[in-house]
Write a protein that holds these residues in place. Sequence first.
Motif, mmCIF file in Angstrom:
data_model
loop_
_atom_site.group_PDB
_atom_site.id
_atom_site.type_symbol
_atom_site.label_atom_id
_atom_site.label_comp_id
_atom_site.label_asym_id
_atom_site.label_seq_id
_atom_site.Cartn_x
_atom_site.Cartn_y
_atom_site.Cartn_z
ATOM 1 N N UNK A 136 -4.364 12.687 -5.438
ATOM 2 C CA UNK A 136 -4.463 13.343 -4.141
ATOM 3 C C UNK A 136 -5.573 12.656 -3.345
ATOM 4 N N UNK A 137 -5.256 12.081 -2.163
ATOM 5 C CA UNK A 137 -6.293 11.395 -1.379
ATOM 6 C C UNK A 137 -7.459 12.326 -1.062
ATOM 7 N N UNK A 138 -8.657 11.791 -1.167
ATOM 8 C CA UNK A 138 -9.861 12.574 -0.878
ATOM 9 C C UNK A 138 -10.178 12.448 0.608
ATOM 10 N N UNK B 102 0.832 -1.202 0.000
ATOM 11 C CA UNK B 102 0.000 0.000 0.000
ATOM 12 C C UNK B 102 0.868 1.253 0.000
ATOM 13 N N UNK B 103 1.950 1.215 0.770
ATOM 14 C CA UNK B 103 2.864 2.366 0.793
ATOM 15 C C UNK B 103 3.460 2.612 -0.593
ATOM 16 N N UNK B 104 3.843 1.522 -1.249
ATOM 17 C CA UNK B 104 4.397 1.661 -2.609
ATOM 18 C C UNK B 104 3.344 2.232 -3.558
ATOM 19 N N UNK B 105 2.116 1.737 -3.416
ATOM 20 C CA UNK B 105 1.040 2.243 -4.267
ATOM 21 C C UNK B 105 0.810 3.733 -4.041
ATOM 22 N N UNK B 106 0.824 4.149 -2.773
ATOM 23 C CA UNK B 106 0.600 5.558 -2.457
ATOM 24 C C UNK B 106 1.679 6.445 -3.065
ATOM 25 N N UNK B 107 2.944 5.980 -2.989
ATOM 26 C CA UNK B 107 4.044 6.749 -3.568
ATOM 27 C C UNK B 107 3.849 6.889 -5.078
ATOM 28 N N UNK B 108 3.512 5.785 -5.714
ATOM 29 C CA UNK B 108 3.331 5.793 -7.169
ATOM 30 C C UNK B 108 2.124 6.647 -7.561
ATOM 31 N N UNK B 109 1.036 6.536 -6.792
ATOM 32 C CA UNK B 109 -0.164 7.307 -7.114
ATOM 33 C C UNK B 109 0.085 8.806 -6.971
ATOM 34 N N UNK B 110 0.813 9.193 -5.904
ATOM 35 C CA UNK B 110 1.098 10.611 -5.720
ATOM 36 C C UNK B 110 2.000 11.130 -6.839
#
Length: 664
Positions: free
Chosen positions: A574-576, A561-569
């Motif tokens: 931007x998290x809602x 999940x951390x890797x996904x968050x880095x890639x998504x950002x």
Amino acid sequence: MYHPHSLVHFLRHVSFPPDPHLLPTALKSCPTLPLARALHAAAVAAGVARDPFVASSLLHTYLRLGATADARAVFDGTPRRTVVGWSALVAAHAASGDAEGAWRLLGEMRLDSGGVEPNVITWNGLVSGLNRCGRAWDAAAALARMHGEGLLRPDATGVSCALSALGDVGLVSAGEQLHGYAVKAGCGADACVVTALIDMYGKCARAEEVVRVFDESGHMDVASCNALVAGLSRNAQVSEALRLFREFVGRGVELNVVSWTSIVACCVQNGKDLEAVDLFREMQAQGIEPNSVTIPCVLPAFANVAALMHGRSAHCFALRKGFLLDVYVGSALVDMYAKCGRVRDARTIFDAMPSRNVVTWNAMIGGYAMQGEAAIAVRLFDSMLMCKQKPDPVTFTCVLSACTQAGLTEEGQRYFEEMQNEHGVSPRMEHYACMVTLLGRAGKLDEAYDLISDMPFEPDGCIWGSLLGSCRVHSNVDLAEVAAEKLFRLEPENSGNYVLLSNIYASKKMWDGVNRVRDMMKDVGLKKEKGCSWIEIKNKVHMLLAGDDSHPMMIAIIEKIKQLNIEMRRLGFVPRTDFVLHDVDEQEKDDILAVHSEKLAVSLGLISTSPGTALRVIKNLRICGDCHEAMKFISCFEGREISVRDTNRFHHFRDGKCSCGDYW
């Protein structure tokens, strides 16, 4: 056993007349009415038709074959009409549903020359016959009359039959009296009476009495097990049913397919889908082969936890056994594939079914509705009407739901009007709920509120919940507070209503409102329902709970999940954080969103399957906007097709887009 042709051959070529010993044996094996009449003719020709043994055999043969008129003619021709013959006639009329005829025979019986009084067998036949044919009230009345006359004391057989009837009509007070009588008469410990008592108390919603009767009896046989599971299931006592079923298994009781099917159905009906799946597998490991009832019972469990591979195995088994000709099995398969997101597979089975009932059509239309394919759902509904299949209330719920998912406001309103005007189906609460959602989702909140005000009956929690959900979509605080106030009175223990209102306040940054709702929840001792998601990986179903770290692979899941968050950002996501209910800083909000159950499930799927493998997730709550956006990003840069089924519909994410078109 005699073959019909050999009997005919015998009658034609025998060189001596049939005697009173041979004819009863032939009549006992007689399979058809014409052959029985031929044997009767042979008896008349041989002059033995009035022999007591032959006459009795003819009487019972005619009754077994449903020829009551022939039976009565034989009986009237006997020199001495006994209580046995009268009892057989009474039981036959009762079993055919002719209560009036049975009572008339009782009267004739007493007026017969010499007067023949009914005995216990007569009454048992009357009560059991009426109960078997669905005339439980008449059976209960027969029991009351038998008791009122005070001439006879029911035996264990009569008590068992009567208890079944009393359970069917819900006369628990009479059942308790009969229970007391059984104890005093010394038949309370009879296995059949114990089973009937468990069944009666279960049907009368007396779960504690069900367990008490079982515990006091000490009976551990298959009949008491089946009655026990059925009784507890009716009263949502699934944990107790599972505990006692395990006790039967541990004691080595030889349970049958009915026992296993009952406990599987009990789990499915009470939301214990994973337990149902495990029990189904254990059943097969025990060497108990499922039947055409077991398969439709377990398929909903596979659908509810996205256990597609298990569902396919059940499909193959049904195919090998020839169960697919059974409309209930076919309908359950259609429903299972549709709820697992395999609507094309569902349609293939649907098209191949030799016969369909309204449940089949509803499953297919509902499947398209969940996919958001409203146009196909509506076309299928039109085909249903062309096939002369009469729609029922569930059909219109599916059609209206399809219109709701696709935002077809005008079409939905038209079907709502046609439902009653053209098809004679009066709108129910669920239909009004669909219409409130349809109007509310389209932004017509005032029209939705007006519809509620004009309803012909008092709105329930489902109606106000539909309005509150629409207020969440459009952030309408004023109407949300009206709907929430109604819901708090109607469903004071439903935490979801408090959370929805809190969501609306949070989206508007109205933290005082959020805190007020949180305090209300504390005052009534409620907690927010945890999000739960299921994903099937290599034939095993995994359950992930929001904020729960008990899964053995949780460290790897969180790292993913951390890797996904880095890639998504990096890609601009931007998290809602407006979907977080707490007045905390932005970093904490990010952390809360990261452990939503659907994200945990998708992350587990990503690290546990090969690249390109499609992922199927089912969630117990509505997917939040943040997770919806996140799934679009993940599907794009991971190159995966991700399907998420929430409480409303399917969301198929592919190449950064969702099948719902962001309308859900």
